[in-house]
Design a protein around this motif. Structure first.
Motif: not given
Ligand SMILES: [Mg+2]
Length: 178
Positions: A29-35
């Protein structure tokens, strides 16, 4: 040629294993910061200063090709609605997909069903489907069996681990049998 069954995809749980221990991102998995809008609205309401922090989302880029290799027509059945096309799909290598538009996000159901269940059945309009989600109970499966005229399966995914090889195998098996 007959149409393929629908595969209705939840994001949080099956594709984003949000309930995994905070410091143990699952392999691959990869980390994303989303809104996404639903998150921003919720955060703004709850945060004392009214400032929304982004949502941490874990996504596995191998899931896109794996999903596309399945004998299904994919569609989103997620709180993210059309924002899944903008924010999730491209990070998995998925094309733009149709999505279920909810009558009421997180609405209370008079019969204790999941808030998505009636909308999902209406949206499927009788077509065979598998619905992948981390929050469905036996009452949802029973209601679907009684109200959906075609074959249907609810596939529960543990939100601590997300979709695994067994889930993809189960999807292939169901499509082959359907
Ligand atoms: Mg979910």
């Amino acid at each position: 040629m007959t149409r393929q069954p629908l595969l209705l995809l939840d994001v949080d749980g099956p594709l984003n294993p949000y309930a995994a221990p905070r410091l143990r991102r699952p392999d691959g998995y990869r980390t994303h910061e989303l809104m996404p809008t639903w998150w921003a609205e919720r955060q703004t309401r709850r945060a004392a200063d009214g400032v929304a922090k982004p949502l941490r989302v874990w996504l596995n880029p191998a899931h896109g090709p794996e999903l596309l290799s399945l004998p299904y027509e994919l569609a989103w059945a997620t709180t993210w609605m059309d924002e899944a096309n903008a924010l999730i799909g491209p990070r998995l290598g998925l094309p733009e997909l149709p999505y279920v538009r909810w009558t009421e996000l997180f609405g209370e159901d008079p019969d204790g069903l999941h808030w998505k269940t009636r909308d999902v059945v209406a949206w499927a309009a009788g077509r065979p489907f598998v619905w992948v989600d981390d929050e469905l109970g036996p009452q949802d499966a029973e209601w679907i069996a009684a109200h959906h005229p075609g074959p249907a399966l609810t596939l529960h995914v543990n939100p601590r681990v997300g979709m695994l090889a067994d889930d993809f195998a189960a999807l292939r098996d169901w499509a082959a049998a359907a």
